[in-house]
Design a protein around this motif. Sequence first.
Motif, short mmCIF file in Angstrom:
data_model
loop_
_atom_site.label_atom_id
_atom_site.label_comp_id
_atom_site.label_asym_id
_atom_site.label_seq_id
_atom_site.Cartn_x
_atom_site.Cartn_y
_atom_site.Cartn_z
N GLY A 85 6.59 -7.81 10.03
CA GLY A 85 6.68 -7.52 11.45
C GLY A 85 7.01 -6.06 11.67
O GLY A 85 7.06 -5.27 10.71
N ILE A 86 7.26 -5.71 12.92
CA ILE A 86 7.55 -4.34 13.31
C ILE A 86 8.85 -4.29 14.10
O ILE A 86 9.11 -5.17 14.93
CB ILE A 86 6.40 -3.75 14.15
N LYS A 87 9.64 -3.26 13.84
CA LYS A 87 10.86 -3.00 14.63
C LYS A 87 10.64 -1.68 15.37
O LYS A 87 10.20 -0.70 14.78
CB LYS A 87 12.06 -2.90 13.68
N VAL A 88 10.97 -1.65 16.66
CA VAL A 88 10.83 -0.43 17.45
C VAL A 88 12.09 -0.21 18.29
O VAL A 88 12.48 -1.09 19.06
CB VAL A 88 9.57 -0.47 18.35
N PRO A 89 12.75 0.93 18.16
CA PRO A 89 13.85 1.26 19.07
C PRO A 89 13.28 1.72 20.41
O PRO A 89 12.38 2.56 20.45
CB PRO A 89 14.58 2.41 18.37
N VAL A 90 13.82 1.18 21.49
CA VAL A 90 13.41 1.63 22.83
C VAL A 90 14.60 2.19 23.61
O VAL A 90 14.46 2.56 24.78
CB VAL A 90 12.72 0.50 23.63
N SER A 91 15.77 2.23 22.96
CA SER A 91 16.92 2.95 23.50
C SER A 91 17.63 3.61 22.33
O SER A 91 17.29 3.36 21.17
CB SER A 91 17.88 2.01 24.24
N GLY A 92 18.58 4.47 22.66
CA GLY A 92 19.42 5.03 21.61
C GLY A 92 20.35 3.98 21.05
O GLY A 92 20.31 2.80 21.42
N GLY A 93 21.22 4.40 20.11
CA GLY A 93 22.10 3.45 19.45
C GLY A 93 23.51 3.97 19.29
O GLY A 93 23.92 4.93 19.96
N VAL A 94 24.24 3.37 18.37
CA VAL A 94 25.67 3.64 18.21
C VAL A 94 25.96 4.48 16.98
O VAL A 94 26.70 5.46 17.05
CB VAL A 94 26.45 2.31 18.14
N LEU A 95 25.40 4.13 15.84
CA LEU A 95 25.81 4.71 14.57
C LEU A 95 24.99 5.91 14.13
O LEU A 95 25.37 6.60 13.18
CB LEU A 95 25.78 3.65 13.48
N SER A 96 23.86 6.16 14.76
CA SER A 96 23.03 7.30 14.36
C SER A 96 23.67 8.61 14.83
O SER A 96 24.41 8.65 15.80
CB SER A 96 21.61 7.14 14.90
N ILE A 97 23.34 9.71 14.14
CA ILE A 97 24.05 10.98 14.26
C ILE A 97 23.69 11.66 15.58
O ILE A 97 22.53 12.02 15.83
CB ILE A 97 23.70 11.91 13.09
N GLY A 98 24.70 11.84 16.43
CA GLY A 98 24.48 12.53 17.70
C GLY A 98 23.71 11.73 18.72
O GLY A 98 23.28 12.27 19.75
N ASP A 99 23.53 10.46 18.49
CA ASP A 99 22.73 9.60 19.36
C ASP A 99 23.53 9.24 20.62
O ASP A 99 24.76 9.31 20.65
CB ASP A 99 22.36 8.32 18.61
N LYS A 100 22.80 8.82 21.64
CA LYS A 100 23.39 8.26 22.85
C LYS A 100 22.65 6.97 23.16
O LYS A 100 21.41 6.95 23.18
CB LYS A 100 23.26 9.23 24.03
N ALA A 101 23.40 5.91 23.39
CA ALA A 101 22.75 4.63 23.67
C ALA A 101 21.86 4.73 24.90
O ALA A 101 20.86 4.01 25.02
CB ALA A 101 23.81 3.55 23.86
N SER A 102 22.19 5.62 25.82
CA SER A 102 21.44 5.73 27.08
C SER A 102 20.10 6.44 26.92
O SER A 102 19.27 6.40 27.84
CB SER A 102 22.28 6.50 28.11
N TRP A 103 19.85 7.09 25.79
CA TRP A 103 18.61 7.84 25.63
C TRP A 103 17.40 6.91 25.54
O TRP A 103 17.43 5.88 24.84
CB TRP A 103 18.66 8.70 24.36
N ARG A 104 16.34 7.30 26.23
CA ARG A 104 15.10 6.56 26.13
C ARG A 104 14.45 6.85 24.78
O ARG A 104 14.42 7.99 24.33
CB ARG A 104 14.13 6.98 27.24
N ASN A 105 13.95 5.83 24.15
CA ASN A 105 13.13 5.99 22.94
C ASN A 105 11.73 5.47 23.26
O ASN A 105 11.56 4.29 23.61
CB ASN A 105 13.71 5.22 21.77
N TYR A 106 10.75 6.31 23.12
CA TYR A 106 9.35 6.01 23.34
C TYR A 106 8.99 5.86 24.82
O TYR A 106 9.77 5.39 25.65
CB TYR A 106 8.90 4.77 22.57
N THR A 107 7.79 6.28 25.12
CA THR A 107 7.22 6.11 26.46
C THR A 107 6.59 4.73 26.56
O THR A 107 6.37 4.04 25.55
CB THR A 107 6.14 7.16 26.72
N ASP A 108 6.25 4.35 27.78
CA ASP A 108 5.60 3.06 27.97
C ASP A 108 4.28 2.99 27.21
O ASP A 108 3.94 1.95 26.63
CB ASP A 108 5.36 2.81 29.46
#
Length: 399
Positions: free
Chosen positions: A173-196
């Motif tokens: 299968g495939i995994k795709v992040p569509v928001s930021g996360g917690v443990l990645s370096i300098g990330d913000k959960a609020s960040w958009r990942n990928y366009t529509d």
Amino acid sequence: MSVNELSGVHIWDGNAHRGVGTVGWSAGRISSVDITASAGDADLTVIPGLIDTHVHLIGNASDIPADFLSWPLTTRPEEQVLHGLAHARRALAVGVTTVRDLAADDIQFSLARALEAGVIEGPRVLAHGLVNMTGGHGDLFTPPAVVDRKPVADGPDACRALVRRWARSGADGIKVPVSGGVLSIGDKASWRNYTDAEIAAIVDEAHALGMRVAAHAHTEDGIRRALAHGVDSVEHATKLTAHLAAQMVESGTTVAPTLLINDRIADGSVPVAPGQREIARELVSGRDPVFRAAAAAGVEFVLGTDANGFHVGFDDQWEELRAMARVFDWDAARALQAATSRAAAAIGRAHDLGRVADGFAADLVVVRGRPWEDPKALRAESVVAVVARGRLVAGSLPE
């Protein structure tokens, strides 16, 4: 052809308690389920093997301390496979007979094939290739100065190409992040990942190749966009709303809520940077009542621990189930369903996993007591024996 048999035990079949009886299996499949009494005083219960729908096998599995983020950068892929196997076997020992790795590449694909071929003993591994943008949640686990990075894809055509690459390599299968996360370096959960347009291309291509899509999404916007493009599951879904929950019920989209890891990061019981703790605290704030209402409305929550061997161990699935029972106000039977029959449906394997039934995989766990009656009995310490693919892999079967 030899037939193995387990008699005089309670049988909880993945949906409900059937009674006391006998389970037989041969050539890796359950060959018979015979109920001899509707009730009884048997001390042991057989249940289906647990399914953890969200893990990350590759990480330090040794007793030698290592930094969570730098270990993958300083450890050769050949060694990483062995650490992944060690993590997989720890899960197997507590009754987890299937795991789904949601950040996979050729390391996990190779491990999954070796396990499926019986070269080594371990749980069944379903590996989802990670499709991630430059500067996205997955990419941010690698420091900017490191040149040798995991693949990324930017733009719809590149996204389709990476989906195809993973399919060719053996991804389930495939995994795709569509928001930021917690443990990645300098990330913000609020960040958009990928366009529509990029998400649409990823989902379309994966589905065209017969692969399910799991979307990492913490934010309301991320969940909304994931659902709009027809993903099969949402991972975390921490900022779920009642409106989005109703959409999930209508579409049949499943959720792995990963309660323990976010709670542990938020409360400081595992070592993380202060910024990561603050992100987790904000995410879990107000989460539980929203999740409880969503479960009552019919959202399909299933077991997914986000186990990585660092913040959540590969023997923590039973604790995650107890947390789910508490948060969702479930009885023990409903919690067990989330780790067996319902989890099997969530990964597209309802036809052969997650049930104690004729023709299903002989993935069985023998536990003390009556785990379908009491959430407090959902403990790794209750496991007496584990059978995976028809072979005894942990403990000993009763005479």
